[in-house]
Enzyme design. Structure first.
Site, PDB file in Angstrom:
ATOM      1  CG  HIS A 146       2.564  33.121 -66.916  1.00  0.00           C
ATOM      2  ND1 HIS A 146       3.303  33.576 -65.962  1.00  0.00           N
ATOM      3  CD2 HIS A 146       2.826  31.745 -66.896  1.00  0.00           C
ATOM      4  CE1 HIS A 146       4.123  32.624 -65.496  1.00  0.00           C
ATOM      5  NE2 HIS A 146       3.611  31.449 -66.073  1.00  0.00           N
ATOM      6  CD  GLU A 190       1.127  28.485 -64.738  1.00  0.00           C
ATOM      7  OE1 GLU A 190       1.853  27.393 -64.755  1.00  0.00           O
ATOM      8  OE2 GLU A 190       1.286  29.614 -65.194  1.00  0.00           O
TER       9      GLU A 190
HETATM   10  P1  PGA Z   1       7.471  26.460 -62.886  1.00  0.00           P
HETATM   11  O1  PGA Z   1       6.660  27.364 -64.015  1.00  0.00           O
HETATM   12  O2  PGA Z   1       7.203  25.143 -63.563  1.00  0.00           O
HETATM   13  O3  PGA Z   1       8.930  26.908 -63.184  1.00  0.00           O
HETATM   14  O4  PGA Z   1       7.107  26.627 -61.882  1.00  0.00           O
HETATM   15  C1  PGA Z   1       5.433  27.109 -64.378  1.00  0.00           C
HETATM   16  C2  PGA Z   1       4.665  28.469 -65.313  1.00  0.00           C
HETATM   17  O5  PGA Z   1       5.181  29.489 -64.840  1.00  0.00           O
HETATM   18  O6  PGA Z   1       4.103  28.290 -66.179  1.00  0.00           O
END
Ligand code: PGA
Length: 245
Positions: A94, A163
């Protein structure tokens, strides 16, 4: 479709009651085919596993140590421990952890140690805003994939979550065309370099019950990794319903 709730460093023991309505939803035949996975902080893994015992909803951790053997690593939790409390998944790479020192090499070791314990990996990748502006997105994503998955053959247990760092927690999401293209490129690399037969790639970053209407139209996306909007069951359920209906 995957719906993965990433609770980050939120939640105490009473927070687990919020999954009640999601359990109900998961038993509805309309939602039989979806996979729901909760990734709460370590402290809530076991209580949540117990709470979800009679449902198909699975539990995952948000990170793990590079070593799957027990050892003198104060404050750390490894894949063996995660597995032993009944988790089936673990999030690795992450961007919030990359920021705190997770290099591609460390991530590679974490993935290997989790595969040894037969956990399913949610492998996160994503470019920073500066990299996007410099048109380096593809380069960055490819390098994260190639180095993160170095010498890994067991592609069956790995899901990728794309992401973009600039989209996490900001309320901003990529435009649909770019997003579709990036997801397709990721799948291409996974197939070509790592022999994934049917790669699953999720999108994560500010997914909410409004923008899901746009996001669900992008056919290349196999599900969502949801942070902020997964903490309240109403928002999480809204997202699931709007994607499936
Ligand atoms: P968010 O986070 O939906 O709050 O943007 C997603 C993540 O960090 O996996």
């Amino acid at each position: 479709m995957y719906f993965i709730a990433n609770w980050k460093m939120y939640g105490n023991l009473s927070s687990i009651n919020t999954v009640k309505n999601v359990i109900k939803l998961s038993k509805n035949s309309l939602f039989k085919k979806i996979k729901i996975i909760y990734c709460p902080p370590y402290t809530l893994l076991r209580p949540l596993v117990k709470k979800l015992r009679n449902s198909k909803i699975q539990v995952g951790a948000q990170d793990c140590h590079t070593n799957n053997e027990f050892g003198a690593f104060t404050g750390s939790v490894n894949s063996k421990m995660i597995k032993s409390v009944g988790c089936k998944y673990v999030i690795i790479g992450h961007s919030e952890n990359r920021l705190r020192g997770d290099t591609n090499n460390k991530i590679n070791l974490k993935i290997k140690s989790s595969l040894k314990e037969n956990l399913n990996i949610i492998f996160c990748i994503g470019e920073k805003l500066k990299e996007k502006k410099n048109k380096k997105t593809n380069l960055v994503l490819n390098s994260q994939i190639i180095n993160g998955l170095k010498k890994i053959k067991n592609s069956k247990n790995i899901i990728v979550a794309y992401e973009p760092v600039w989209s996490i927690g900001t309320g901003v999401i990529p435009n649909s065309k770019d997003l579709d293209q990036n997801i397709k490129n990721i799948k291409k690399t996974l197939k070509k370099k790592f022999k994934f037969k049917n790669p699953k790639v999720l999108y994560g970053g500010s997914v909410n019950s409004k923008n899901i209407i746009e996001l669900r139209k992008i056919r290349s996306i196999d599900g969502f990794l949801i942070g902020g909007s997964s903490q309240k069951s109403k928002n999480f359920i809204d997202i699931i319903k709007k994607t499936i209906n």
